[in-house]
Design a protein around this motif. Structure first.
Motif, PDB file in Angstrom:
ATOM      1  N   LEU A   1       8.289  43.294  -8.878  1.00 50.11           N
ATOM      2  CA  LEU A   1       8.263  43.970 -10.175  1.00 50.11           C
ATOM      3  C   LEU A   1       9.147  43.192 -11.151  1.00 50.11           C
ATOM      4  N   VAL A   2       8.689  43.051 -12.393  1.00 55.04           N
ATOM      5  CA  VAL A   2       9.475  42.326 -13.392  1.00 55.04           C
ATOM      6  C   VAL A   2       9.501  43.138 -14.681  1.00 55.04           C
ATOM      7  N   ALA A   3      10.662  43.125 -15.356  1.00 56.50           N
ATOM      8  CA  ALA A   3      10.783  43.832 -16.622  1.00 56.50           C
ATOM      9  C   ALA A   3      10.204  42.984 -17.735  1.00 56.50           C
ATOM     10  N   LEU A   4       9.039  43.388 -18.215  1.00 59.65           N
ATOM     11  CA  LEU A   4       8.373  42.637 -19.275  1.00 59.65           C
ATOM     12  C   LEU A   4       7.913  43.622 -20.345  1.00 59.65           C
ATOM     13  N   PRO A   5       7.803  43.150 -21.595  1.00 61.99           N
ATOM     14  CA  PRO A   5       7.264  44.051 -22.619  1.00 61.99           C
ATOM     15  C   PRO A   5       5.841  44.439 -22.266  1.00 61.99           C
ATOM     16  N   GLU A   6       5.455  45.658 -22.606  1.00 65.56           N
ATOM     17  CA  GLU A   6       4.104  46.096 -22.278  1.00 65.56           C
ATOM     18  C   GLU A   6       3.096  45.264 -23.049  1.00 65.56           C
ATOM     19  N   LYS A   7       2.012  44.973 -22.378  1.00 68.29           N
ATOM     20  CA  LYS A   7       1.025  44.095 -22.993  1.00 68.29           C
ATOM     21  C   LYS A   7       0.450  44.738 -24.246  1.00 68.29           C
ATOM     22  N   GLY A   8       0.155  43.883 -25.218  1.00 66.60           N
ATOM     23  CA  GLY A   8      -0.513  44.359 -26.435  1.00 66.60           C
ATOM     24  C   GLY A   8       0.429  44.840 -27.502  1.00 66.60           C
TER      25      GLY A   8
ATOM     26  N   ARG B   1      20.054  48.344 -16.390  1.00 70.25           N
ATOM     27  CA  ARG B   1      18.620  48.442 -16.098  1.00 70.25           C
ATOM     28  C   ARG B   1      18.207  47.371 -15.105  1.00 70.25           C
ATOM     29  N   TYR B   2      17.056  47.608 -14.488  1.00 69.06           N
ATOM     30  CA  TYR B   2      16.493  46.599 -13.602  1.00 69.06           C
ATOM     31  C   TYR B   2      15.800  45.533 -14.428  1.00 69.06           C
ATOM     32  N   VAL B   3      15.987  44.271 -14.065  1.00 73.24           N
ATOM     33  CA  VAL B   3      15.183  43.237 -14.696  1.00 73.24           C
ATOM     34  C   VAL B   3      14.107  42.713 -13.740  1.00 73.24           C
ATOM     35  N   GLU B   4      14.398  42.801 -12.449  1.00 69.72           N
ATOM     36  CA  GLU B   4      13.406  42.296 -11.512  1.00 69.72           C
ATOM     37  C   GLU B   4      13.674  42.869 -10.120  1.00 69.72           C
ATOM     38  N   GLU B   5      12.613  43.120  -9.397  1.00 71.70           N
ATOM     39  CA  GLU B   5      12.780  43.598  -8.035  1.00 71.70           C
ATOM     40  C   GLU B   5      11.718  42.968  -7.150  1.00 71.70           C
ATOM     41  N   GLY B   6      12.102  42.623  -5.940  1.00 69.04           N
ATOM     42  CA  GLY B   6      11.112  42.041  -5.050  1.00 69.04           C
ATOM     43  C   GLY B   6      11.718  41.686  -3.710  1.00 69.04           C
ATOM     44  N   THR B   7      10.918  41.083  -2.841  1.00 69.24           N
ATOM     45  CA  THR B   7      11.451  40.631  -1.566  1.00 69.24           C
ATOM     46  C   THR B   7      12.323  39.417  -1.828  1.00 69.24           C
TER      47      THR B   7
ATOM     48  N   TYR C   1      12.123  38.549 -23.517  1.00 64.81           N
ATOM     49  CA  TYR C   1      12.426  39.288 -22.301  1.00 64.81           C
ATOM     50  C   TYR C   1      13.311  40.511 -22.544  1.00 64.81           C
ATOM     51  N   PHE C   2      13.983  40.545 -23.678  1.00 61.60           N
ATOM     52  CA  PHE C   2      14.864  41.689 -23.954  1.00 61.60           C
ATOM     53  C   PHE C   2      14.492  42.327 -25.277  1.00 61.60           C
ATOM     54  N   ASP C   3      14.727  43.654 -25.386  1.00 62.06           N
ATOM     55  CA  ASP C   3      14.375  44.346 -26.634  1.00 62.06           C
ATOM     56  C   ASP C   3      15.466  44.143 -27.691  1.00 62.06           C
ATOM     57  N   GLU C   4      15.354  44.853 -28.812  1.00 59.06           N
ATOM     58  CA  GLU C   4      16.271  44.619 -29.945  1.00 59.06           C
ATOM     59  C   GLU C   4      17.728  44.861 -29.549  1.00 59.06           C
ATOM     60  N   GLU C   5      17.948  45.797 -28.613  1.00 58.63           N
ATOM     61  CA  GLU C   5      19.331  46.090 -28.219  1.00 58.63           C
ATOM     62  C   GLU C   5      19.834  45.164 -27.120  1.00 58.63           C
ATOM     63  N   GLY C   6      19.003  44.201 -26.738  1.00 57.61           N
ATOM     64  CA  GLY C   6      19.404  43.289 -25.676  1.00 57.61           C
ATOM     65  C   GLY C   6      19.241  43.890 -24.295  1.00 57.61           C
ATOM     66  N   LEU C   7      18.453  44.962 -24.193  1.00 58.20           N
ATOM     67  CA  LEU C   7      18.240  45.594 -22.879  1.00 58.20           C
ATOM     68  C   LEU C   7      16.898  45.159 -22.308  1.00 58.20           C
ATOM     69  N   ALA C   8      16.781  45.329 -21.005  1.00 57.92           N
ATOM     70  CA  ALA C   8      15.552  44.920 -20.338  1.00 57.92           C
ATOM     71  C   ALA C   8      14.440  45.947 -20.595  1.00 57.92           C
ATOM     72  N   TYR C   9      13.177  45.473 -20.525  1.00 60.58           N
ATOM     73  CA  TYR C   9      12.034  46.385 -20.681  1.00 60.58           C
ATOM     74  C   TYR C   9      11.760  47.126 -19.383  1.00 60.58           C
TER      75      TYR C   9
ATOM     76  N   ASN D   1      10.189  32.702  -6.425  1.00 59.43           N
ATOM     77  CA  ASN D   1       9.250  32.940  -7.510  1.00 59.43           C
ATOM     78  C   ASN D   1       9.856  33.863  -8.562  1.00 59.43           C
ATOM     79  N   PRO D   2      11.028  33.523  -9.084  1.00 55.97           N
ATOM     80  CA  PRO D   2      11.625  34.424 -10.072  1.00 55.97           C
ATOM     81  C   PRO D   2      10.796  34.431 -11.348  1.00 55.97           C
ATOM     82  N   GLN D   3      10.548  35.600 -11.882  1.00 53.57           N
ATOM     83  CA  GLN D   3       9.696  35.709 -13.063  1.00 53.57           C
ATOM     84  C   GLN D   3      10.494  35.953 -14.331  1.00 53.57           C
ATOM     85  N   HIS D   4      11.529  36.751 -14.225  1.00 52.36           N
ATOM     86  CA  HIS D   4      12.310  37.083 -15.412  1.00 52.36           C
ATOM     87  C   HIS D   4      13.289  35.951 -15.704  1.00 52.36           C
ATOM     88  N   ILE D   5      13.501  35.695 -16.973  1.00 51.79           N
ATOM     89  CA  ILE D   5      14.344  34.562 -17.342  1.00 51.79           C
ATOM     90  C   ILE D   5      15.780  34.744 -16.862  1.00 51.79           C
TER      91      ILE D   5
END
Lengths: 305, 320, 310
Positions: C303-310, C230-236, C285-293, C243-247
């Motif tokens: 773009l950064v893989a983050l859990p959906e807000k709320g 999966r993608y964890v982060e995308e950008g220029t 930053y990762f779900d129960e299976e250790g995969l990216a959001y 400015n890396p956002q994902h850990i």
């Protein structure tokens, strides 16, 4: 090995004369020459083959197989160098014609099994998966059947039995060995990037199999076919010995040996079967020697230097 | 392991069916039938046709095939029209001879191969190894039937040490010690001839296996820990190399059948191999089909046994 | 307008098992990847081995079967490229990682480089020879060496031959799968700069696959970071490197070696800080299976893989 920069005159010359790849024929040749036993075997083979095919040109097969009741079972003498058989036929002549016939059919069968086996192995290994699985099941079945038994059974039912049908039957049950070897080689090779590259370059599967994969199996093919040739000489003479190979009108090394099934001949008339036995042994040994030397030459780990 | 065994056994079923169909088709293609041998001036051809109809030889092939397979499963192979007796009875007389020949050959093969293979592998590249390798080389290149002929000529005729044909001296009562000894006496030369030639592959395998294992890390570790050479060989190397060889006996069946056809004909040994050749020369097709079927089934079952044993001994092959 | 567009790409490999080798499960090599490439630009696909970056690249050119998703090239659907029209196939070429196994050892250079020409263009022997010689010159190799075999060249030279083969049909998009990983560091820079040169010269678009962030930084305009399919982060390039956002990205960027020896200690401390943060906030930053959001936008390009807000 690495050559950099612009070519000198020598380089330009080199570019015109082909340079061999590391497992190319020049290295194989060098290894063969260095291996004394193999070299002697090769010279022996060349001599015997040219002698047999040369002499058989002037010998008349019909004359040799003609029954002459006045000269039955003659031991070697001035007229018949190697004596005569129960029909008064010249053993020496039969030996020459027989060696020619045995060699010819062995070569023919080796080539035919080679073509079938290589194509089968390449296709099975290249495509892999279900196709490979199915093709290997078929191969396993052929492989399990005892060769002598199944060939004898087929020979028994063929209505118009001839040398052609005999070689076809032999081919039908001898392609599996080389097919299996080629298949495992193809399985290894197809994972390499040059095959993947060919796919991305738009080459068809057929083209990849026969222009990319096949050349990389060439050394394996040469070695296997050489060893098969020796084995096929043995198989042919064995079947002829049992009476299921060449018809008696067509002498072969095996038909000469089959006279030895008569205990009298075996015990007292050595000149009929001993020369043919020795010839078979020498032929098989020397072809094997050459084959083993080729095997060492193509396998860098076994190379002698 | 169970999964592999079951799957491997399931593969055998189509093999057996295919074999039976091939042999059935072969039998159908054979020129003439059991009655053609009886055609003569005093036999009415119309009567023969009637018999053919009665025997169901004019039925569609699948009905005939079904009947034939049904009979074979019950051990009924029909009658031999040359020997004038049920084929099953004829085979019964011969089969034990071939079985004993095969068993003795197999035992001799291992008796020769194991010590030679071990010596050759343990002392590789010494003169001992070269001697053994030379032997396997010649064994590989020598056709069995020529070697057998020479053995028969030398030990049977010239030296007269062994009988030159038969499986037992005629006139001895079955069950007596003399009868048994006579059987053994008749077996030795054929079995030895076959074993001396066929053993080369086992020697080569054992040698290569030992040479390979010698360089493995766990052997080097065992040595480094101070294990004696004897212990290294007995506990580590041989255990790893000998088991697969023991498992090969099933595969050997195919080779033994091929060999027995030659050996039995050369040594006049009344077994299945000789029966097969006789049945063809005598055009006794019911015997021919029965022998080929039995040989074929024996080979298929042999391969099955070896595959399963090997999968237990050597887990690597299970992966394929 | 994006040149190559990959939409929700999934590539699953079956796991065989049971008595009849039935499919009992799937390995999700690539699991829902989307990205798009602009013409003339270089897009970097980064990740550790097994992250699915190579599988993604290979599936675009048809070496792996696509389980689901869509690939558009210049507006044309090429999801099933093996059946696509030949001009599309000509337009996409590939450079392979291993210059030793990607050239057939039994073939001469002329046969290797002209293989695509023979498949797509009807040239006479003479024309073909001329084209191969031109290509050899273009990649900086002597045109006289076309009769040599691959083993007579060094690794860097062989990779140039691979590039010559890839550009023989004048493609528009080149998928470069770790093109320099198998080469010596000294040769890497040469090959990379050369790739940049021909990009300008031939107006090429690159999909550049690598595990080496240094190489990616040197080559790429846009970057996607993959982890476990999966993608964890995308950008220029700026987004990712400054400015890396994902850990996960932060840790990757922190691991880039610095040449300045004075900063060594500083760098080591920084790395340890990031490592501590990584361990502490892994579950965020990762779900129960250790995969990216799923990816969430943080800016227009980033773009950064983050859990959906709320």
């Amino acid at each position: 090995m690495i050559k950099l920069g612009k070519k000198t005159e020598a380089g330009a010359l080199q570019a015109q004369t082909p340079i061999k790849s590391p497992s190319g024929f020049s290295i194989i040749w060098r290894e063969l020459v260095r291996d004394k036993v193999a070299l002697i075997s090769l010279i022996f083979l060349i001599l015997i083959v040219s002698f047999v095919y040369g002499i058989s040109l002037i010998l008349d097969q019909d004359e040799i197989v003609k029954v002459d009741l006045l000269s039955i079972y003659q031991p070697p003498n001035d007229q018949f160098i190697l004596g005569t058989d129960y029909g008064g036929r010249d053993i020496f002549g039969q030996l020459i014609i027989g060696t020619r016939n045995s060699l010819s059919i062995a070569i023919l069968v080796t080539l035919m099994t080679g073509i079938i086996g290589i194509a089968y192995g390449l296709i099975s290994g290249y495509f892999g998966g279900h196709i490979d699985n199915m093709m290997m099941r078929v191969l396993d079945f052929f492989n399990i059947l005892p060769f002598t038994m199944i060939v004898i059974a087929f020979v028994a039912i063929v209505p118009k039995y001839s040398v052609t049908t005999f070689s076809l039957i032999m081919t039908g049950f001898l392609w599996m060995g080389i097919a299996r070897l080629i298949r495992s080689k193809a399985l290894q090779e197809k994972e390499l990037d040059y095959i993947q590259a060919s796919k991305t370059l738009g080459s068809s599967n057929f083209k990849i199999i026969f222009t990319q994969l096949l050349p990389n199996c060439s050394s394996l093919i040469i070695v296997t076919m050489t060893l098969n040739l020796a084995a096929n000489i043995g198989l042919e003479s064995g079947l002829s010995f049992l009476g299921f190979g060449f018809p008696e009108s067509t002498p072969s090394l095996g038909t000469l040996l089959s006279y030895a099934t008569n205990p009298q001949t075996l015990e007292f008339r050595w000149w009929i079967w001993v020369p043919a036995s020795i010839l078979i042994l020498l032929l098989m040994l020397s072809i094997n020697n050459v084959g083993q030397a080729l095997k060492r030459a193509t396998d860098a780990r076994q190379r002698r230097g | 392991m169970w999964k592999f065994s079951v799957r491997r056994t399931l593969i055998m079923i189509p093999q057996l069916i295919l074999l039976s169909i091939i042999i059935f088709v072969l039998a159908q293609l054979m020129p003439g039938d059991a009655l053609s041998g009886q055609i003569g001036p005093d036999v009415d051809p119309a009567r023969l046709d009637e018999i053919r109809e009665e025997m169901g030889w004019n039925d569609p092939w699948y009905e005939q095939y079904g009947r034939w397979v049904g009979g074979v499963v019950k051990g009924d192979f029909g009658d031999s029209f040359r020997f004038k007796m049920p084929v099953s009875e004829l085979i019964g007389q011969r089969i034990m001879n071939t079985v004993w020949l095969s068993i003795v050959t197999l035992i001799l093969t291992y008796l020769i191969a194991i010590p030679l293979g071990i010596v050759s592998g343990r002392y590789n590249d010494t003169w001992k190894d070269q001697l053994v390798t030379g032997y396997t080389y010649v064994g590989f290149a020598t056709p069995l039937f020529i070697f057998a002929l020479v053995m028969l000529w030398l030990f049977g005729f010239k030296l007269g040490w062994f009988p030159t044909s038969g499986s037992v001296t005629p006139g001895l009562v079955s069950g007596t010690f003399e009868h048994f000894m006579s059987k053994v006496y008749h077996l030795i030369l054929p079995a030895f001839s076959m074993a001396l030639i066929t053993t080369y592959s086992t020697i080569q395998y054992l040698r290569n296996e030992i040479v390979d294992t010698k360089q493995k890390d766990f052997i080097i570790t065992a040595r480094a820990k101070g294990a004696s050479e004897k212990r290294v060989y007995n506990r580590h190397i041989l255990r790893n190399s000998l088991l697969p060889i023991a498992a090969f006996f099933g595969y050997e069946i195919t080779g033994l059948i091929g060999g027995s056809i030659f050996i039995e004909n050369i040594f006049g040994f009344p077994g299945m191999g000789q029966l097969l050749v006789e049945s063809i020369t005598l055009r006794d097709y019911s015997v021919l089909t029965a022998t080929t079927l039995l040989f074929g089934v024996a080979s298929i079952v042999g391969a099955l046994i070896s595959d399963i044993i090997l999968s237990i001994v050597d887990p690597r092959i299970r992966i394929k | 307008m994006s040149y190559l567009e990959v939409k929700d790409l999934k590539i699953h490999f079956p796991i065989k098992g049971g008595l009849f080798s039935r499919t009992v499960g799937h390995i999700k090599a690539v699991d829902g990847v989307s990205f798009s490439l602009d013409k003339g630009k270089t897009y970097g696909l980064v990740g550790e081995s097994g992250s699915g970056k190579t599988t993604t690249g290979r599936s675009i050119i048809g070496l792996n079967n696509i389980t689901s998703g869509q690939v558009l090239f210049d507006g044309v659907d090429i999801t099933n490229i093996k059946r696509a029209k030949s001009d599309v196939r000509k337009d996409i070429q590939m450079i392979f990682q291993d210059p030793y196994s990607s050239l057939n050892p039994k073939k001469r250079v002329i046969d290797i480089v002209s293989e695509p020409l023979r498949n797509f263009e009807n040239l006479t022997r003479k024309e073909e020879r001329k084209r191969v010689q031109e290509l050899m010159e273009l990649v900086g190799l002597s045109p006289e060496s076309i009769l040599k075999y691959p083993h007579e060249f060094s690794g860097g030279q062989r990779q140039r031959i691979g590039i010559a083969r890839a550009i023989a049909l004048k493609p528009k998009l080149i998928i470069a799968d770790e093109p320099v990983s198998a080469l010596d560091v000294s040769v890497q820079a040469q090959v990379l700069n050369f790739m940049k040169d021909i990009q300008k010269e031939l107006d090429l678009t690159y999909l550049f696959i690598s595990h080496d962030l240094g190489v990616i930084k040197h080559m790429c305009d846009q970057i996607g970071i993959m982890y476990k399919g999966r993608y964890v982060e995308e950008g220029t390039a700026d987004d990712i490197f400054f400015n890396p956002q994902h850990i996960y990205t932060k840790r990757l960027v922190a691991a880039i070696p610095d040449i300045d020896p004075n900063k060594r200690e500083e760098k080591r401390k920084f790395r340890e800080e990031v490592k501590a943060e990584y361990e502490k906030s892994y579950n965020d930053y990762f779900d129960e299976e250790g995969l990216a959001y799923k990816l969430q936008p943080v800016s227009d390009t980033h773009l950064v893989a983050l859990p959906e807000k709320g």
